[in-house]
Motif scaffolding. Structure first.
Motif, short mmCIF file in Angstrom:
data_model
loop_
_atom_site.label_atom_id
_atom_site.label_comp_id
_atom_site.label_asym_id
_atom_site.label_seq_id
_atom_site.Cartn_x
_atom_site.Cartn_y
_atom_site.Cartn_z
N ALA A 129 37.99 36.72 29.88
CA ALA A 129 36.91 36.54 31.08
C ALA A 129 36.81 37.41 32.26
O ALA A 129 37.50 38.68 32.11
CB ALA A 129 37.13 35.05 31.67
N GLU A 130 35.98 37.05 32.98
CA GLU A 130 35.76 38.23 34.33
C GLU A 130 35.51 37.09 35.49
O GLU A 130 35.32 36.03 35.52
CB GLU A 130 34.55 39.15 34.11
N LEU A 131 35.92 37.95 36.69
CA LEU A 131 35.63 37.14 37.92
C LEU A 131 34.84 38.23 38.84
O LEU A 131 35.23 38.94 39.30
CB LEU A 131 36.85 37.19 38.64
N ASP A 132 33.58 37.60 39.09
CA ASP A 132 32.86 38.60 39.95
C ASP A 132 32.44 37.77 41.10
O ASP A 132 32.19 36.63 41.29
CB ASP A 132 31.27 38.65 38.92
N GLU A 133 32.26 38.43 42.14
CA GLU A 133 31.75 38.06 43.48
C GLU A 133 30.68 36.90 43.52
O GLU A 133 30.59 35.92 44.34
CB GLU A 133 31.75 39.04 44.50
N THR A 134 29.74 37.27 42.66
CA THR A 134 28.38 36.79 42.87
C THR A 134 28.63 35.29 42.07
O THR A 134 27.81 34.46 42.14
CB THR A 134 27.14 37.49 42.11
N ALA A 135 29.58 35.23 41.10
CA ALA A 135 29.88 34.06 40.29
C ALA A 135 30.95 33.22 40.90
O ALA A 135 31.10 31.97 40.60
CB ALA A 135 30.31 34.40 39.02
N SER A 136 31.64 33.70 41.98
CA SER A 136 32.77 32.85 42.55
C SER A 136 32.23 32.11 43.80
O SER A 136 31.16 32.33 44.33
CB SER A 136 33.97 33.93 42.85
#
Length: 211
Positions: free
Chosen positions: A14-21
């Motif tokens: 997975a990934e962790l992006d500022e716009t999705a957190s």
């Protein structure tokens, strides 16, 4: 047997992006915790607790989260244990969740306080009988001569309290009041995602950290 230095894994789930957190960390934590529960991970509620003793010597152990809300993260233990003594001398600690299967880590830092006596009483009453007896039977972190000491203590307090052991005065809850969170998501080529939330003037500031 393989060399320890040769053990490697590529993180690609997975990934962790500022716009999705989420904009505040407790909501982000609940989201990830719910996903860990849904994935049926073994003991997703297990967390490492780090405290600091006299002379700045750190120690860690695994405890279980028993509550979380806007006030912080709660667990229960013996106040006279090593961690209890260290928190009495230095009321700051760190927690870490490691959800290996999801390639995620959550780190939390902050001040620690005892929960109210009412909260501790309510949780103690909800525990299985053998766990309530165990809270009396174990002089946690003290040296004992053998396991027979614990067995004898359990028999003693089981006979004394029968089906209704009261909460021991030395047992109860702690709450870590966070001022810093970090959410780590493993990524390919060791270019991991790290989002840090730190409390500044009563507001949460979100920042990306280099892996």
């Amino acid at each position: 047997m393989s060399k320890i230095s040769d053990l490697r894994k590529s993180y690609e789930r997975a990934e962790l992006d500022e716009t999705a957190s989420l904009g505040e960390p407790m909501g982000q934590f609940r989201l990830w915790f719910d996903e860990a529960l849904a994935a049926q991970l073994p003991e997703p509620n297990a967390m490492t607790l780090a405290t600091v003793g006299p002379g700045g010597r750190p120690s860690t152990r695994i405890v279980l989260i028993k509550g979380c809300d806007e006030r912080g993260i709660v667990w229960y233990t013996n106040y006279e244990s090593r961690k209890g003594r260290e928190l009495a001398g230095n009321p700051y600690a760190a927690l870490q969740f490691h959800w290996v299967e999801l390639e995620r880590v959550v780190r939390i830092e902050g001040r620690v306080e005892k929960v109210s006596e009412e909260e501790s009483e309510a949780y103690f009453r909800s525990r299985p009988l053998d766990s309530r007896i165990g809270a009396w039977a174990s002089p946690q972190s003290q040296v004992i001569s053998s396991r027979a000491v614990l067995v004898a203590n359990a028999a003693k307090y089981g006979a004394q309290f029968a089906l209704n052991p009261p909460k021991p005065p030395h047992w109860g809850g702690y709450r870590l009041v966070p001022d810093r969170w970090e959410f780590w998501q493993g990524r390919k080529s060791r270019l991991h995602d790290r989002l840090c939330y730190r409390l500044q003037d009563g507001l949460w500031v979100r920042e990306r950290l280099a892996p």
